[in-house]
Design a protein around this motif. Structure first.
Motif, mmCIF file in Angstrom:
data_model
loop_
_atom_site.group_PDB
_atom_site.id
_atom_site.type_symbol
_atom_site.label_atom_id
_atom_site.label_comp_id
_atom_site.label_asym_id
_atom_site.label_seq_id
_atom_site.Cartn_x
_atom_site.Cartn_y
_atom_site.Cartn_z
ATOM 1 N N ALA A 217 18.709 -0.293 47.719
ATOM 2 C CA ALA A 217 19.117 0.816 47.390
ATOM 3 C C ALA A 217 19.087 1.932 48.710
ATOM 4 N N VAL A 218 18.131 1.707 49.526
ATOM 5 C CA VAL A 218 18.050 2.259 50.852
ATOM 6 C C VAL A 218 19.239 1.856 51.760
ATOM 7 N N SER A 219 19.611 0.615 51.696
ATOM 8 C CA SER A 219 20.579 0.249 52.494
ATOM 9 C C SER A 219 21.934 0.686 52.361
ATOM 10 N N LEU A 220 22.308 1.353 51.025
ATOM 11 C CA LEU A 220 23.419 1.908 50.590
ATOM 12 C C LEU A 220 23.654 3.248 51.474
ATOM 13 N N LEU A 221 22.644 3.819 51.940
ATOM 14 C CA LEU A 221 22.927 5.065 52.832
ATOM 15 C C LEU A 221 23.768 4.622 54.198
ATOM 16 N N HIS A 222 23.588 3.480 54.364
ATOM 17 C CA HIS A 222 24.482 2.941 55.498
ATOM 18 C C HIS A 222 25.850 3.016 55.085
ATOM 19 N N ILE A 223 26.233 2.682 53.820
ATOM 20 C CA ILE A 223 27.647 2.746 53.671
ATOM 21 C C ILE A 223 28.221 4.126 53.310
ATOM 22 N N TYR A 224 27.253 4.915 52.575
ATOM 23 C CA TYR A 224 27.583 6.221 52.011
ATOM 24 C C TYR A 224 27.446 7.708 53.274
ATOM 25 N N MET A 225 26.614 7.127 54.153
ATOM 26 C CA MET A 225 26.325 8.018 55.288
ATOM 27 C C MET A 225 27.470 8.880 55.833
ATOM 28 N N PRO A 226 28.631 8.100 56.083
ATOM 29 C CA PRO A 226 29.801 8.782 56.316
ATOM 30 C C PRO A 226 30.303 10.118 55.711
ATOM 31 N N SER A 227 30.347 9.847 54.464
ATOM 32 C CA SER A 227 30.870 10.768 53.307
ATOM 33 C C SER A 227 29.656 11.695 53.031
ATOM 34 N N LEU A 228 28.389 11.459 53.575
ATOM 35 C CA LEU A 228 27.365 12.456 53.052
ATOM 36 C C LEU A 228 26.966 13.397 54.285
ATOM 37 N N PHE A 229 27.192 12.982 55.457
ATOM 38 C CA PHE A 229 26.678 13.795 56.825
ATOM 39 C C PHE A 229 28.111 14.090 57.516
ATOM 40 N N GLN A 230 28.202 15.293 57.848
ATOM 41 C CA GLN A 230 29.467 15.794 58.750
ATOM 42 C C GLN A 230 28.848 15.798 60.059
ATOM 43 N N GLY A 231 29.426 14.945 60.963
ATOM 44 C CA GLY A 231 29.029 14.876 62.107
ATOM 45 C C GLY A 231 29.814 14.205 63.053
ATOM 46 N N THR A 232 29.678 14.130 64.200
ATOM 47 C CA THR A 232 30.607 13.002 65.142
ATOM 48 C C THR A 232 30.434 11.536 64.737
ATOM 49 N N ASP A 233 31.374 10.662 65.193
ATOM 50 C CA ASP A 233 31.149 9.340 64.870
ATOM 51 C C ASP A 233 29.896 8.849 65.211
ATOM 52 N N ALA A 234 29.303 9.307 66.668
ATOM 53 C CA ALA A 234 28.152 8.590 67.089
ATOM 54 C C ALA A 234 27.065 9.032 66.208
ATOM 55 N N GLN A 235 26.892 10.299 65.886
ATOM 56 C CA GLN A 235 25.698 10.796 65.318
ATOM 57 C C GLN A 235 25.797 10.064 64.180
ATOM 58 N N VAL A 236 26.949 9.955 63.034
ATOM 59 C CA VAL A 236 27.105 9.095 61.931
ATOM 60 C C VAL A 236 26.309 7.725 61.969
ATOM 61 N N ARG A 237 27.011 6.971 62.937
ATOM 62 C CA ARG A 237 26.613 5.586 63.427
ATOM 63 C C ARG A 237 25.025 5.675 63.637
ATOM 64 N N MET A 238 24.407 6.606 64.415
ATOM 65 C CA MET A 238 23.155 6.820 64.465
ATOM 66 C C MET A 238 22.113 6.742 63.424
ATOM 67 N N LEU A 239 22.658 7.809 62.456
ATOM 68 C CA LEU A 239 21.948 7.968 61.236
ATOM 69 C C LEU A 239 22.004 7.191 60.022
ATOM 70 N N GLN A 240 23.087 6.029 60.265
ATOM 71 C CA GLN A 240 23.093 5.069 58.946
ATOM 72 C C GLN A 240 22.169 4.050 59.027
ATOM 73 N N GLY A 241 21.276 3.795 60.012
ATOM 74 C CA GLY A 241 20.225 2.915 59.729
ATOM 75 C C GLY A 241 18.724 3.806 59.428
#
Length: 378
Positions: free
Chosen positions: A116-140
């Motif tokens: 369930a927690v790993s799904l944040l890695h998949i859905y983070m780009p749609s949940l968080f509005q930020g730069t690609d670098a910020q999204v990649r950092m927060l995915q994990g």
């Protein structure tokens, strides 16, 4: 230049991954061999968990050596890291404990939590509005925080139920320190802190080396247990007849002036019939403990069969009359039974079997001439 590269460049994590894979390969060989020989679920689970960790490190090695890491590979590496951590800790628990339904339910819940927690890695780009670098950092981030929870739970729930508590707690402390270094470097310093990068590279090697030692010592424990079972009596923990005969033969063949003492509990069948076999077993253990204590520094104690117990006395300075009488009087004073005791001393030319037979004959004479006495052969 080389030192800086090893600390902050790509060489350190690559070397770390390769060393860990070598350690894991050795652990896998041990786990598979244990499973083949003993067919216990713990060894099968351990083999599977090590295989998953090796898959994680193979993907990690690919990420560290790739110029353009794949997001899919990064996701699976992160998921496998958490799943393998759960599985290897469950395997460590199983090495010392039976697995019950509640343990399987808890394990399933933790695995589902990881999924369930790993799904944040998949859905983070749609949940968080930020730069690609910020999204990649927060995915994990979700998985990294979840791993902290698992480390804490493992440290507190598993360590009290295994034998090698110190090693396990040291390993978990090192794993926690490595994870802290990873989180700080990634989310605070943007993977730009050389010292934290060095910790991330070195500590996994230390962690898996400790686990290797943990597994190796467990193998030694198993081998010792198997050996002890093969040479001792299960009830009294005295040496069994086969081992005792072997030790007598070793001494007699070399001409050592040894003595053999043969004891038999008086009226033991009547005790079993009137007070039950449980009481009989307790008496056997009490008498065995007396024999073990008295022979600790001068010989070997064994159970020859039924209520018959024997001693091989290897110290020629022992006065056998006094020694045997002390044992007889202790049995009479400290237990609810008495014992008939006979002993024989080695003489040149007699065989090991003859020496034991002579002690047995002396004991039989003690039993048939009044019981609760000591008789010497000859």
């Amino acid at each position: 230049m080389i030192s800086i590269d090893l600390q902050s460049g790509r060489a350190a994590p690559l070397i770390s991954d390769l060393v860990v894979l070598v350690i894991l390969s050795l652990m896998l060989v041990i786990a598979v061999r244990l499973w083949v020989d003993r067919r216990k679920k713990a060894y099968r689970s351990l083999a599977w968990s090590i295989g998953i960790i090796m898959a994680q490190y193979a993907l990690q090695l690919y990420l560290h050596s790739s110029a353009q890491p794949s997001e899919t590979i990064a996701y699976w590496t992160l998921l496998l890291r958490t799943v393998s951590f759960l599985l290897v800790n469950m395997s460590i628990f199983q090495l010392y404990n039976p697995t019950r339904a509640k343990h399987r339910i808890m394990m399933t819940m933790f695995l589902l939590g990881a999924g369930a927690v790993s799904l944040l890695h998949i859905y983070m780009p749609s949940l968080f509005q930020g730069t690609d670098a910020q999204v990649r950092m927060l995915q994990g981030l979700g998985m990294d925080l979840y791993l902290f929870v698992l480390i804490f739970l493992s440290f507190n729930l598993i360590s009290p139920f295994i034998a090698q508590t110190g090693k396990y707690q040291a390993a978990m402390t090192i794993y926690f320190t490595e994870h802290v270094a990873h989180v700080l470097n990634r989310y605070v310093f943007g993977d730009a802190q050389p010292f934290l990068s060095l910790l991330k590279a070195v500590l996994p090697v230390v962690f898996y080396f400790i686990l290797f030692i943990f597994l190796f010592e467990r193998v030694v424990e198993i081998m010792q247990a198997i050996y002890n079972t093969s040479i001792t009596d299960g009830l009294t923990r005295l040496y069994n007849r086969k081992f005792f005969d072997k030790r007598v033969s070793q001494y007699v063949q070399h001409g050592y002036p040894v003595s053999v003492l043969f004891s038999d509990i008086d009226n033991f069948k009547k005790l079993n019939d009137t007070k039950g076999h449980h009481m009989g077993d307790e008496v056997l253990k009490q008498v065995a403990e007396i024999l073990k204590q008295e022979s600790e520094e001068c010989g070997v104690a064994g159970r020859y069969g039924g209520e018959e117990m024997v001693l091989l006395i290897t110290d020629p300075t022992i006065d056998m009359d006094q020694f045997a009488e002390k044992i007889r009087s202790r049995i009479e004073a400290e237990t609810i039974v008495t014992a008939s005791i006979g002993y024989s001393k080695y003489k040149s030319g007699i065989s090991p079997n003859e020496l034991i037979r002579q002690a047995d004959e002396a004991m039989y004479k003690a039993k048939t001439s009044g019981k609760n006495k000591v008789v010497s052969y000859g």
